[in-house]
Design a protein around this motif. Sequence first.
Motif, PDB file in Angstrom:
ATOM      1  N   VAL A   1       6.733   3.595 -42.476  1.00  0.00           N
ATOM      2  CA  VAL A   1       7.507   3.389 -41.251  1.00  0.00           C
ATOM      3  C   VAL A   1       6.657   3.723 -40.032  1.00  0.00           C
ATOM      4  CG1 VAL A   1       9.554   4.064 -39.951  1.00  0.00           C
ATOM      5  CG2 VAL A   1       9.668   3.860 -42.443  1.00  0.00           C
ATOM      6  N   ALA A   2       5.909   4.810 -40.117  1.00  0.00           N
ATOM      7  CA  ALA A   2       5.035   5.191 -39.002  1.00  0.00           C
ATOM      8  C   ALA A   2       3.988   4.102 -38.769  1.00  0.00           C
ATOM      9  CB  ALA A   2       4.366   6.528 -39.296  1.00  0.00           C
ATOM     10  N   ASP A   3       3.430   3.562 -39.854  1.00  0.00           N
ATOM     11  CA  ASP A   3       2.447   2.483 -39.746  1.00  0.00           C
ATOM     12  C   ASP A   3       3.079   1.242 -39.129  1.00  0.00           C
ATOM     13  OD1 ASP A   3       0.569   4.124 -40.915  1.00  0.00           O
ATOM     14  OD2 ASP A   3       0.848   3.292 -42.933  1.00  0.00           O
ATOM     15  N   PHE A   4       4.324   0.965 -39.518  1.00  0.00           N
ATOM     16  CA  PHE A   4       5.039  -0.212 -39.000  1.00  0.00           C
ATOM     17  C   PHE A   4       5.186  -0.126 -37.481  1.00  0.00           C
ATOM     18  CE2 PHE A   4       9.077  -2.077 -37.628  1.00  0.00           C
ATOM     19  CZ  PHE A   4       8.943  -3.388 -38.073  1.00  0.00           C
ATOM     20  N   PHE A   5       5.648   1.038 -37.003  1.00  0.00           N
ATOM     21  CA  PHE A   5       5.847   1.189 -35.568  1.00  0.00           C
ATOM     22  C   PHE A   5       4.515   1.215 -34.814  1.00  0.00           C
ATOM     23  CE2 PHE A   5      10.109   2.922 -36.792  1.00  0.00           C
ATOM     24  CZ  PHE A   5      10.851   1.970 -36.104  1.00  0.00           C
ATOM     25  N   ALA A   6       3.469   1.707 -35.464  1.00  0.00           N
ATOM     26  CA  ALA A   6       2.143   1.693 -34.838  1.00  0.00           C
ATOM     27  C   ALA A   6       1.676   0.246 -34.660  1.00  0.00           C
ATOM     28  CB  ALA A   6       1.149   2.474 -35.690  1.00  0.00           C
ATOM     29  N   GLN A   7       1.941  -0.597 -35.668  1.00  0.00           N
ATOM     30  CA  GLN A   7       1.579  -2.012 -35.582  1.00  0.00           C
ATOM     31  C   GLN A   7       2.382  -2.711 -34.488  1.00  0.00           C
ATOM     32  OE1 GLN A   7       2.188  -3.535 -39.541  1.00  0.00           O
ATOM     33  NE2 GLN A   7       0.498  -2.357 -40.407  1.00  0.00           N
ATOM     34  N   GLN A   8       3.669  -2.360 -34.399  1.00  0.00           N
ATOM     35  CA  GLN A   8       4.513  -2.954 -33.367  1.00  0.00           C
ATOM     36  C   GLN A   8       4.021  -2.564 -31.974  1.00  0.00           C
ATOM     37  OE1 GLN A   8       7.391  -5.077 -33.912  1.00  0.00           O
ATOM     38  NE2 GLN A   8       6.284  -5.150 -35.849  1.00  0.00           N
ATOM     39  N   GLU A   9       3.625  -1.318 -31.835  1.00  0.00           N
ATOM     40  CA  GLU A   9       3.135  -0.838 -30.548  1.00  0.00           C
ATOM     41  C   GLU A   9       1.828  -1.540 -30.184  1.00  0.00           C
ATOM     42  OE1 GLU A   9       2.153   3.403 -28.261  1.00  0.00           O
ATOM     43  OE2 GLU A   9       2.733   3.378 -30.382  1.00  0.00           O
ATOM     44  N   ALA A  10       0.953  -1.724 -31.180  1.00  0.00           N
ATOM     45  CA  ALA A  10      -0.318  -2.403 -30.933  1.00  0.00           C
ATOM     46  C   ALA A  10      -0.079  -3.858 -30.538  1.00  0.00           C
ATOM     47  CB  ALA A  10      -1.191  -2.333 -32.191  1.00  0.00           C
ATOM     48  N   ALA A  11       0.881  -4.511 -31.215  1.00  0.00           N
ATOM     49  CA  ALA A  11       1.206  -5.900 -30.887  1.00  0.00           C
ATOM     50  C   ALA A  11       1.745  -6.008 -29.468  1.00  0.00           C
ATOM     51  CB  ALA A  11       2.222  -6.447 -31.883  1.00  0.00           C
ATOM     52  N   LEU A  12       2.607  -5.072 -29.076  1.00  0.00           N
ATOM     53  CA  LEU A  12       3.160  -5.071 -27.720  1.00  0.00           C
ATOM     54  C   LEU A  12       2.052  -4.868 -26.689  1.00  0.00           C
ATOM     55  CD1 LEU A  12       5.525  -5.099 -25.752  1.00  0.00           C
ATOM     56  CD2 LEU A  12       5.851  -2.650 -26.193  1.00  0.00           C
ATOM     57  N   ALA A  13       1.090  -3.998 -27.009  1.00  0.00           N
ATOM     58  CA  ALA A  13      -0.025  -3.757 -26.093  1.00  0.00           C
ATOM     59  C   ALA A  13      -0.854  -5.026 -25.915  1.00  0.00           C
ATOM     60  CB  ALA A  13      -0.900  -2.619 -26.627  1.00  0.00           C
ATOM     61  N   GLN A  14      -1.059  -5.780 -27.005  1.00  0.00           N
ATOM     62  CA  GLN A  14      -1.808  -7.028 -26.923  1.00  0.00           C
ATOM     63  C   GLN A  14      -1.066  -8.061 -26.086  1.00  0.00           C
ATOM     64  OE1 GLN A  14      -2.485  -8.071 -31.028  1.00  0.00           O
ATOM     65  NE2 GLN A  14      -4.404  -6.930 -31.138  1.00  0.00           N
ATOM     66  N   ILE A  15       0.249  -8.104 -26.268  1.00  0.00           N
ATOM     67  CA  ILE A  15       1.063  -9.044 -25.496  1.00  0.00           C
ATOM     68  C   ILE A  15       0.983  -8.715 -24.012  1.00  0.00           C
ATOM     69  CG2 ILE A  15       3.435  -9.787 -25.021  1.00  0.00           C
ATOM     70  CD1 ILE A  15       3.994  -9.428 -28.026  1.00  0.00           C
ATOM     71  N   LYS A  16       1.109  -7.443 -23.689  1.00  0.00           N
ATOM     72  CA  LYS A  16       1.043  -7.020 -22.287  1.00  0.00           C
ATOM     73  C   LYS A  16      -0.326  -7.317 -21.691  1.00  0.00           C
ATOM     74  CE  LYS A  16       3.086  -3.256 -20.960  1.00  0.00           C
ATOM     75  NZ  LYS A  16       3.506  -1.843 -20.819  1.00  0.00           N
TER      76      LYS A  16
END
Length: 225
Positions: free
Chosen positions: A56-71
Motif C-alpha cells: 500500500v505504501a508503494d502504491f501511494f508512492a507511485q501515485q504521488e510520483a505520477a502526480l508529480a510527473q503530471i504537474k
Amino acid sequence: EKYGDTVRMIEFGESRELCGGIHVKNTADIWHFKIVSEGAVAAGIRRVEAITGTAVADFFAQQEAALAQIKETLKNPQDALKAVVSLQDENAKLKKQIEQLLKDKAKNLKGELAAQLQSVNGVRFLATQVDLDANGAKDLAYELGQNQTDIFLVLATLTDDKPTLTCYISKELVESKGLNAGQVVRELGKYIQGGGGGQPFFATAGGKLAAGIPEALQKAITFIQ
C-alpha cells in the motif's frame, strides 16, 4: 466441492462467507488495506482485489510520483485538477475547430471532384483518394450526391497509415440497378486487408494495407461495367 467437511464461516451483518483458511494471526499484521479493483468475473459473481502492508505504501508512492510527473508536464500549476480540466476544454474546442475545417475542406473539394465524374453505362462514376479523414470523406460523398440520382462514388482516405474506403450510391441507382454499397466495400475491402459494411446507398470499410488503395479504386468500376 471446494472445501473439506469442516469449513470456516465469517459473518458480516447479513452476509455469510465461507473461508478456506486464516491467512494472518492478527488483523494488525495486515496494516494498511487498499482496494485496487472490483468487477464482475461471471454471472452473479464479483471479485474485489486489494493490497496490504508495504504494498500500500508503494502504491501511494507511485501515485504521488505520477502526480508529480503530471504537474511537471503541465508546468507545475498551483491547481493541477483545474489545469487538467482547462486542457480538456481546450482540446474539445480544438477538435470542433478541426471538424469544421475538414467540413469546409470537403465542400471546397466538391467542385473539383464533380468535374472528374465520368459517365459509365449511364452512371456518373468516380473512384479516387482524397486528403481527408473518414468523416470528411462521408461529408464529401453526401455533398457530391446531394440532389443527384446517378452517382456512384468510392473515396479512399488514409489516416495514420490506416486506409478507409467510403462508397456512396444514389438511392435511385440502388433500386434500378440493384447496386449495394455494403457489398461494394466488402469486396474492395479485401485489397486493403479489411472489411466493413453499411446501408445499400452508403457504406465504409477500414483496413490495414495502405498499399492496396490503388487497386481497390481501380476495381471499383467493375461494379457498373
